[in-house]
Design an enzyme around this catalytic site. Structure first.
Site, PDB file in Angstrom:
ATOM      1  N   GLY A  32     -11.214  -0.370  -7.418  1.00 14.00           N
ATOM      2  CA  GLY A  32     -10.941  -1.808  -7.442  1.00 14.00           C
ATOM      3  C   GLY A  32      -9.521  -2.004  -6.945  1.00 14.00           C
ATOM      4  CG  ASN A  36      -7.612   1.210  -6.253  1.00 12.23           C
ATOM      5  OD1 ASN A  36      -8.232   1.784  -7.138  1.00 12.23           O
ATOM      6  ND2 ASN A  36      -8.157   0.885  -5.083  1.00 12.23           N
ATOM      7  NE  ARG A 166     -11.837  -4.626   0.704  1.00 16.86           N
ATOM      8  CZ  ARG A 166     -10.599  -4.367   1.099  1.00 16.86           C
ATOM      9  NH1 ARG A 166     -10.085  -5.000   2.133  1.00 16.86           N
ATOM     10  NH2 ARG A 166      -9.867  -3.467   0.478  1.00 16.86           N
ATOM     11  CB  SER A 192      -3.767  -5.516   7.755  1.00 12.78           C
ATOM     12  OG  SER A 192      -4.137  -4.861   6.577  1.00 12.78           O
ATOM     13  N   GLY A 225      -0.942   0.428   9.239  1.00  9.00           N
ATOM     14  CA  GLY A 225      -1.669   1.694   9.143  1.00  9.00           C
ATOM     15  C   GLY A 225      -0.777   2.886   9.476  1.00  9.00           C
ATOM     16  CB  ALA A 229       5.005  -1.404   6.491  1.00  4.82           C
ATOM     17  CG  ASP A 255      -5.722  -1.269  -2.987  1.00  2.00           C
ATOM     18  OD1 ASP A 255      -5.517  -2.393  -2.512  1.00  2.00           O
ATOM     19  OD2 ASP A 255      -6.865  -0.776  -3.124  1.00  2.00           O
TER      20      ASP A 255
HETATM   21  P1  ATP Z   1      -7.195  -0.446   2.996  1.00  2.00           P
HETATM   22  O1  ATP Z   1      -7.604  -1.906   3.001  1.00  2.00           O
HETATM   23  O2  ATP Z   1      -8.224   0.474   3.574  1.00  2.00           O
HETATM   24  O3  ATP Z   1      -6.676   0.024   1.679  1.00  2.00           O
HETATM   25  P2  ATP Z   1      -5.076  -1.437   4.692  1.00  2.00           P
HETATM   26  O4  ATP Z   1      -5.705  -1.833   5.988  1.00  2.00           O
HETATM   27  O5  ATP Z   1      -4.740  -2.486   3.726  1.00  2.00           O
HETATM   28  O6  ATP Z   1      -5.959  -0.312   3.996  1.00  2.00           O
HETATM   29  P3  ATP Z   1      -3.272   0.217   6.185  1.00  2.00           P
HETATM   30  O7  ATP Z   1      -2.416  -0.636   7.054  1.00  2.00           O
HETATM   31  O8  ATP Z   1      -4.385   0.962   6.833  1.00  2.00           O
HETATM   32  O9  ATP Z   1      -3.748  -0.648   4.945  1.00  2.00           O
HETATM   33  O10 ATP Z   1      -2.373   1.295   5.449  1.00  2.00           O
HETATM   34  C1  ATP Z   1      -1.448   0.912   4.451  1.00  2.00           C
HETATM   35  C2  ATP Z   1      -0.292   1.851   4.476  1.00  2.00           C
HETATM   36  O11 ATP Z   1      -0.741   3.198   4.223  1.00  2.00           O
HETATM   37  C3  ATP Z   1       0.431   1.910   5.818  1.00  2.00           C
HETATM   38  O12 ATP Z   1       1.354   0.850   5.957  1.00  2.00           O
HETATM   39  C4  ATP Z   1       1.093   3.280   5.688  1.00  2.00           C
HETATM   40  O13 ATP Z   1       2.190   3.217   4.838  1.00  2.00           O
HETATM   41  C5  ATP Z   1       0.006   4.104   4.990  1.00  2.00           C
HETATM   42  N1  ATP Z   1      -0.869   4.748   5.983  1.00  2.00           N
HETATM   43  C6  ATP Z   1      -2.043   4.295   6.477  1.00  2.00           C
HETATM   44  N2  ATP Z   1      -2.548   5.154   7.394  1.00  2.00           N
HETATM   45  C7  ATP Z   1      -1.667   6.186   7.470  1.00  2.00           C
HETATM   46  C8  ATP Z   1      -1.622   7.411   8.215  1.00  2.00           C
HETATM   47  N3  ATP Z   1      -2.575   7.728   9.083  1.00  2.00           N
HETATM   48  N4  ATP Z   1      -0.557   8.225   8.033  1.00  2.00           N
HETATM   49  C9  ATP Z   1       0.417   7.925   7.139  1.00  2.00           C
HETATM   50  N5  ATP Z   1       0.425   6.793   6.408  1.00  2.00           N
HETATM   51  C10 ATP Z   1      -0.597   5.933   6.563  1.00  2.00           C
END
Ligand code: ATP
Length: 313
Positions: A32, A36, A166, A192, A225, A229, A255
């Site tokens: 969740g 998380n 979502r 994101s 990702g 960030a 999370d």
């Molecule tokens: P989810 O909704 O699946 O939890 P999200 O889309 O909200 O993910 P992401 O932007 O994919 O979030 O990832 C969040 C953070 O996790 C990124 O800002 C980074 O700090 C870390 N992260 C994600 N992917 C990677 C990676 N391949 N290597 C290192 N850190 C990563």
């Protein structure tokens, strides 16, 4: 009173490395978005209360036992007659996970304004963390999120909002109209790149962030990702690269990132250090299997500085 209060649905989580439709083995856990974050904060030593509802079933027991074992305050968790929701993760192709929800009319989706009011009955927390995901669960849950934002502001708590869209739960149009007011109540907006247009209408990312800052946010944090960030505030724009880690499972990275960022806020860290901690906790999530199981304790945070392949004795 906890330092952080968060609100949402936690579910039983069935996870398979094989094919669910072939009857391959699954493991049972808890997942969740907000729980998380609560676990991530608790592992880092912060007092965190999770507000939600579970059903009169063994999955509900598992949710409460797991959060309790992780040191999350569950004193305001409500028992309801509806069943606890379930989410199924199937690791389909390397790095690609298929997610099926069984959460419509679940106990967790019925979280209410009364639950929120009861959770604010003692002293105010420093931070109230909310997500767009909870807004999508039901009209009652959406009201609960709005009530939590307003009560947080009345109590002088910082409001953190993770847009957390979502598309399986609601359309972008519905999300946009529901989240517009909520974003205006948030001090910190986390999203994101593809989620930011749900709370701001400008064309470019920078302009969307500027728009949110104009409407009252103090900081807008955009997750990229594997690229890390970027944070926008009146002090300027700051980018922080992701930590290098071998990717095992990206579910829960967002999370984990939020838990790291809010931990930095609670510790009074600079924006640079908050982003570093957020990226570090995010990297722990992608480097290990599960939504939250691999999240670090405070003592483990420096582990990513150790060269790959070295043993930590
Ligand atoms: P989810 O909704 O699946 O939890 P999200 O889309 O909200 O993910 P992401 O932007 O994919 O979030 O990832 C969040 C953070 O996790 C990124 O800002 C980074 O700090 C870390 N992260 C994600 N992917 C990677 C990676 N391949 N290597 C290192 N850190 C990563």
């Amino acid at each position: 009173m906890p330092e952080v209060l968060t609100l949402g649905e936690a579910m039983g989580c069935l996870r398979s490395a094989g094919r669910v439709n072939l009857g391959d083995a699954v493991s049972l856990g808890v997942a969740g978005a907000e729980s998380n974050v609560a676990i991530g904060l608790a592992r880092l030593g912060h007092a965190c209360r999770w507000v939600g509802a579970v059903g009169p079933d063994q999955i509900g027991e598992l949710v409460v036992r797991t959060l309790t074992a992780e040191g999350v305050d569950v004193s305001c968790v409500r028992r309801r007659p509806e069943p606890t929701g379930i989410v199924v993760f199937e690791e389909r192709l390397g790095g690609l996970t298929r997610v099926d929800y069984h959460r419509r009319h679940s106990a967790g989706s019925m979280v209410s304004v009364e639950d929120v009011t009861a959770a604010f009955a003692d002293d105010a927390p420093q931070i109230v963390h909310l997500t767009g995901l909870t807004m999508a669960l039901s009209p009652a849950a959406a009201d609960a999120v709005r009530a939590a934002a307003r009560q947080a502001r009345d109590h002088g708590a910082l409001v953190s909002l993770d847009v957390n869209h979502r598309s399986r739960l609601w359309s972008a149009e519905d999300a946009r109209s529901a989240l517009a007011t909520l974003a205006g109540l948030a001090d910190v907006v986390i999203a994101s790149e593809d989620e930011l247009p749900l709370v701001a209408t400008a064309e470019s990312l920078a302009d969307q962030a500027a728009q949110l800052l104009e409407h009252g946010a103090r900081t807008v944090v955009v997750k990229h990702g594997a690229e890390g960030a970027t944070s926008y505030s009146t002090d300027g724009v700051m980018h922080s690269p992701a930590r290098r880690v071998s990717v095992v499972d990206t579910v829960g990275a967002g999370d984990a990132f939020v838990a790291g960022y809010l931990s930095g806020v609670l510790d009074g860290l600079s924006e640079t250090a908050r982003l570093l901690r957020a990226n570090t906790v995010g990297a722990f999530a992608v480097g290990s299997r599960g939504d939250w199981e691999g999240l670090p304790t405070r003592e483990e945070l420096p582990l990513l500085d150790v060269a790959p392949g070295e043993a930590v004795r």
